[in-house]
Design a protein around this motif. Structure first.
Motif, PDB file in Angstrom:
ATOM      1  N   THR A 176       0.806  -1.201  -0.199  1.00  0.00           N
ATOM      2  CA  THR A 176       0.111   0.064   0.107  1.00  0.00           C
ATOM      3  C   THR A 176       0.795   1.170   0.071  1.00  0.00           C
ATOM      4  N   ARG A 230      -2.635   4.506   8.581  1.00  0.00           N
ATOM      5  CA  ARG A 230      -3.014   4.978   7.229  1.00  0.00           C
ATOM      6  C   ARG A 230      -3.656   6.354   7.560  1.00  0.00           C
ATOM      7  N   LEU A 276       1.977   4.461   1.515  1.00  0.00           N
ATOM      8  CA  LEU A 276       2.085   4.978   2.957  1.00  0.00           C
ATOM      9  C   LEU A 276       3.200   5.852   3.117  1.00  0.00           C
ATOM     10  N   ALA A 287      -1.076  -1.252   8.618  1.00  0.00           N
ATOM     11  CA  ALA A 287      -1.770  -0.650   7.410  1.00  0.00           C
ATOM     12  C   ALA A 287      -2.942   0.142   7.858  1.00  0.00           C
TER      13      ALA A 287
END
Length: 384
Positions: free
Chosen positions: A73, A92, A75, A88
């Motif tokens: 992802t 986030r 980030l 995550a």
């Protein structure tokens, strides 16, 4: 305050990064401890974990990805990272504002006048059907929802089609805004699996992980920032607040630092910068021997600092952002490596002694066995 020279900081970094001794840990535990691995190059985390985890096999990470224990992802620093599912979801929201600012800053002219909230709402509605999409497919669906028949947008999304923009809205910019900033996304397998080449298919994190992204707590002490700070120091310390900022891309986490400062110990580096650390974290003797380690491209052991002098010479700093794979000899970046023409080619950045070449070759042979790509051997270039 005690002063820590670069060699002392180097050995502390190697110990925290499992580069002084491979850790007896699982792949998921290693990803968690490291606060993620930079992963825009999908195969690179495998080498990063092989160099850090005793007995690591590629299947360990494949299983973690397909089992949804770890996820790819956007980030830290708006780059693709491989992080645990728990991290995550927990981190986030704390990165949302930074991710938006970085995309809007990168594509300032292309996205001028865009209604970000409207785009976000439409993007979430499109992805609400639970179907993975490429960035191009998502952009097309968003355009369809906002402007009727499929067409390239030529004005801000919040304005009627009759009001022209000064320049067309870039589909690339819109896609980056959607997948890297506005909608917390997971990049689904087979992207990132061992020896597989696959394009990016996106699905909201909450859909893929079947858990919601944690909301940002309304607390001036920044509890999520406090967790990030403690975890960063455990894996990268001792470090300055500018190092912390360089690693995560956030604005130094001043409230978090203030809240936990009494828990921390402080040092100075040779340039007088204040370095913070966890009191019981390992800080080995600077004379501790360091093994040869092969690092992948964009490894956070290098990129996780604003001042990288503890691990790489100033003359070679460009390697760390240009995607060169590097070799640590005596704990420092001393060579680059690449696989070409069925050879693992090592290019020294300084003269290696005979004993150093021997241990570099030995580690290279172990890496060749791990890579399993039909590589016939290792060669140190430019060395008789």
């Amino acid at each position: 305050m005690s002063v820590l020279d670069n060699r002392a900081l180097n050995r502390a970094t190697l110990a925290r990064q499992h580069l002084l001794e491979r850790g007896a840990t699982s792949a998921v535990e290693a990803v968690s401890h490291l606060c993620g691995l930079q992963a825009q190059e999908p195969q690179e985390p495998f080498v990063g974990l092989w160099s850090r985890v005793a007995g690591f096999r590629s299947q360990n990470l494949d299983d973690a990805l397909t089992g949804r224990a770890v996820v790819r992802t956007h980030l830290m620093r708006r780059t693709v990272h491989l992080v645990t599912a728990d991290d995550a979801l927990a981190w986030r929201a704390r990165h949302d504002a930074m991710l938006r600012q970085r995309v809007l800053g990168t594509y300032r002219s292309e996205l001028a006048g865009i209604d970000v909230d409207e785009v976000a709402a439409v993007g979430r509605a499109v992805m609400g059907d639970g179907r993975p999409r490429t960035m191009s497919e998502l952009v097309q669906a968003v355009e369809d929802h906002l402007s009727g028949p499929p067409r390239h947008l030529s004005q801000p999304l919040s304005q009627p089609l009759s009001q022209p923009r000064s320049q067309p809205l870039s589909r690339r910019a819109l896609g980056e805004l959607l997948v890297a900033a506005l909608i917390p996304m997971a990049q689904l397998p087979p992207r990132g699996l061992w020896h597989q080449r696959a394009g990016v298919r996106n699905l909201p994190l909450a859909t893929w992980l079947e858990r919601d992204v944690a909301p940002l707590p309304a607390d001036d002490a920044d509890p999520v920032g406090q967790q990030l700070l403690r975890r960063y120091l455990a894996a990268y310390g001792p470090a300055s607040t500018s190092d912390l900022r360089a690693w995560c891309g956030l604005a130094g986490l001043p409230a978090a630092v203030k809240a936990v400062r009494d828990e921390l110990v402080a040092f100075r580096d040779v340039n007088g910068r204040e370095l913070l650390d966890l009191p019981d974290a390992p800080r080995p003797d600077p004379d501790t021997p360091a093994p040869v380690r092969f690092l992948p491209a964009f490894d956070n052991a290098i990129l996780g600092y604003q001042d990288r002098s503890r691990i790489i010479d100033d003359a070679h700093l460009g390697l760390s952002v240009a995607g060169h794979r590097v070799v640590l000899v005596d704990g420092r970046v001393s060579a680059t490596w690449i696989v070409r023409d069925r050879q693992l080619i090592i290019s020294p950045l300084r003269t290696l002694t005979a004993s150093e070449r021997e241990v570099v070759h030995a580690e290279a042979q172990d890496l060749i066995t791990f890579l399993d790509e039909g590589i016939e051997g290792a060669m140190v270039s430019g060395v008789a």
